[in-house]
Design an enzyme around this catalytic site. Structure first.
Site, PDB file in Angstrom:
ATOM      1  N   SER A  64       0.844  -1.195   0.000  1.00  0.00           N
ATOM      2  CA  SER A  64       0.000   0.000   0.000  1.00  0.00           C
ATOM      3  C   SER A  64       0.886   1.254   0.000  1.00  0.00           C
ATOM      4  CB  SER A  64      -0.951  -0.060   1.197  1.00  0.00           C
ATOM      5  OG  SER A  64      -1.999   0.875   1.056  1.00  0.00           O
ATOM      6  N   ASP A  88     -10.238  -5.677  -2.763  1.00  0.00           N
ATOM      7  CA  ASP A  88      -9.610  -4.622  -1.950  1.00  0.00           C
ATOM      8  C   ASP A  88     -10.524  -3.398  -1.958  1.00  0.00           C
ATOM      9  OD1 ASP A  88      -7.978  -2.441  -1.127  1.00  0.00           O
ATOM     10  OD2 ASP A  88      -6.185  -3.571  -1.706  1.00  0.00           O
ATOM     11  N   HIS A 131      -7.370  -6.048   1.301  1.00  0.00           N
ATOM     12  CA  HIS A 131      -6.169  -5.220   1.462  1.00  0.00           C
ATOM     13  C   HIS A 131      -5.320  -5.649   2.672  1.00  0.00           C
ATOM     14  CE1 HIS A 131      -4.020  -1.589   0.270  1.00  0.00           C
ATOM     15  NE2 HIS A 131      -4.013  -1.131   1.502  1.00  0.00           N
TER      16      HIS A 131
END
EC number: 3.1.2.12
Lengths: 275, 275
Positions: free
Chosen positions: A145, A221, A254
């Site tokens: 991320s 996600d 995620h």
């Protein structure tokens, strides 16, 4: 440098360390996993995402088994300076502590936020000084991320240093994503021209290249369409001939459930390139 | 039954669930990992240690990769009732919430502490009702520390239910260890005769047997000499012909760094016996 903890895991040593950083002007904590056997070992940097410290991937990343098998040293820095007069922004998870964005801030009040220089100069030097088994001639970098953004941008800006790069669900275009453009504006000022040096797609547009990227992205996600948008990175790579392996993973979110699932693949990707 | 969360991991599903337990008279939370592919799957119960909930092993246990490969469903209950009028003992990590010791309490004030019956009757029935892929004819059990005590005692008392049992650093003789005798006294009263039904060594002395145990124990475990003392279990097994594989692991401590390192071995141990 102070050793906060060490434990044996998969035959190697998982340690947590702290030092006074001249770059950030704060104490900084980081984790190192040293595999079993005789070094020197290639050094693989893992950069974490928003709200994380060195601890999250150490707890949930499931990297030690394969790192031990492949003989990789895994270094997990913190995501920002913390403590003292560091601007914390406790009310905003996208700014301040836990949200360093791997850049060197230039705006008033953010003088401690120098994670780019910290990871480019100070921490590698410290590693070389204190970890005799770290082979700094063989370094790779990956992350998740915001840390995927960090990995891609550090690799694109330092292709002579890193031999391998991969990312889990990276922020590929922070200049234009809601959860990251605010940080770039806060740390770097209002002129978007100053943001390009910390944006993977802008760097590619501006001529930076890296050998090859591996990116995994979960299709479930919740940040996919607003914050992550890997198709923008794919377009930038395709239109410039930058080598990219993008794998969309159906059903994955995620979280570290996603990261841990594909951790072995990424460690193999790096080991192949780090020798 | 309420689903608190689910996520895809290693192709399977890691879920967390909550239900109103008639046995404990409280809400109870538990985690289930369902492997990918077609069931029914053998059910392997993991019992956690003092201070833990279902969450710790879910975060740090690193069981999903191999459970997915071997086709094992992993069920991780909480370690005690919590909330409402449950005696919490927040000032004592060896009593109350997080310290259920897998027994049925009989003393005033501890009416909610019925983890033995909860795990023997209510939760397996719930699993059978809500998880169509759970094959309750093939159950194994393992655990860590207090949860190792739980696994050994539940297996010894229910050899017809469990086909396999193993433990990481189990409390093998809680009646005579400082960190556990207090709990037995508090939950079961002052007469040590009543403690024998929840003490693995006493159960073996009293004639209970199980097919075979695998126990891993770190030699650098700070609780080794006072709380754990696996040599007492080894003596009890050798003098009665109870099959035990005890592996002392040099350098390993009491943490999930130790557990995760040997998790694959334990999952293989169970898979071999659960078919």
């Amino acid at each position: 440098m102070e050793t906060l903890s060490t434990a044996i895991a998969f035959g190697g040593t998982q340690g947590v360390y702290r030092h006074a950083s001249a770059t950030t002007g704060t104490a900084m904590t980081f984790a190192v996993y040293t595999p079993p056997g005789d070094g020197p070992f290639p050094v693989l940097w893992y950069l974490s995402g928003l709200t994380c410290s060195h601890q999250n991937v150490m707890d949930k990343g499931e990297y030690r088994r394969m790192a031990a098998e492949l003989g990789l040293m895994i270094v997990c820095p913190d995501t920002s300076p913390r403590g003292g007069d560091v601007m914390a922004h406790d009310d905003d998870w996208q700014l301040g502590c836990g949200a360093g964005f791997y850049l060197d801030a230039t705006t008033p009040g953010y003088q401690h936020f120098q994670m780019y220089s910290y990871l480019t100069d100070e921490l590698p030097a410290l590693l070389g000084a204190y970890f005799a088994d770290a082979d700094l001639s063989r370094q790779g970098i990956f992350g998740h991320s915001m840390g995927g953004h960090g990995a891609l941008t550090l690799a694109l800006k330092n292709p002579e240093r890193f031999k391998s790069c991969s990312a889990f669900a990276p922020i590929v275009h922070p200049s234009t994503a809601d959860w990251s453009s605010k940080a770039l504006r806060t740390y770097l000022g209002d002129d978007p021209a100053h943001w390009r040096a910390y944006d993977a797609i802008s760097l590619i547009e501006d001529g930076h290249r890296f050998d090859a990227f591996l990116v995994d992205q979960g299709e479930a996600d919740s940040f996919l369409h607003d914050g992550l948008r890997p198709w923008l990175f794919q377009d930038a790579c395709e239109s410039t001939g930058q080598d990219l392996t993008l794998r969309m993973q159906p059903g994955y979110d995620h979280s570290y459930f996603f990261i841990s699932t594909f951790m072995d693949d990424h460690l193999h990707w790096h080991a192949q390139r780090l020798g």
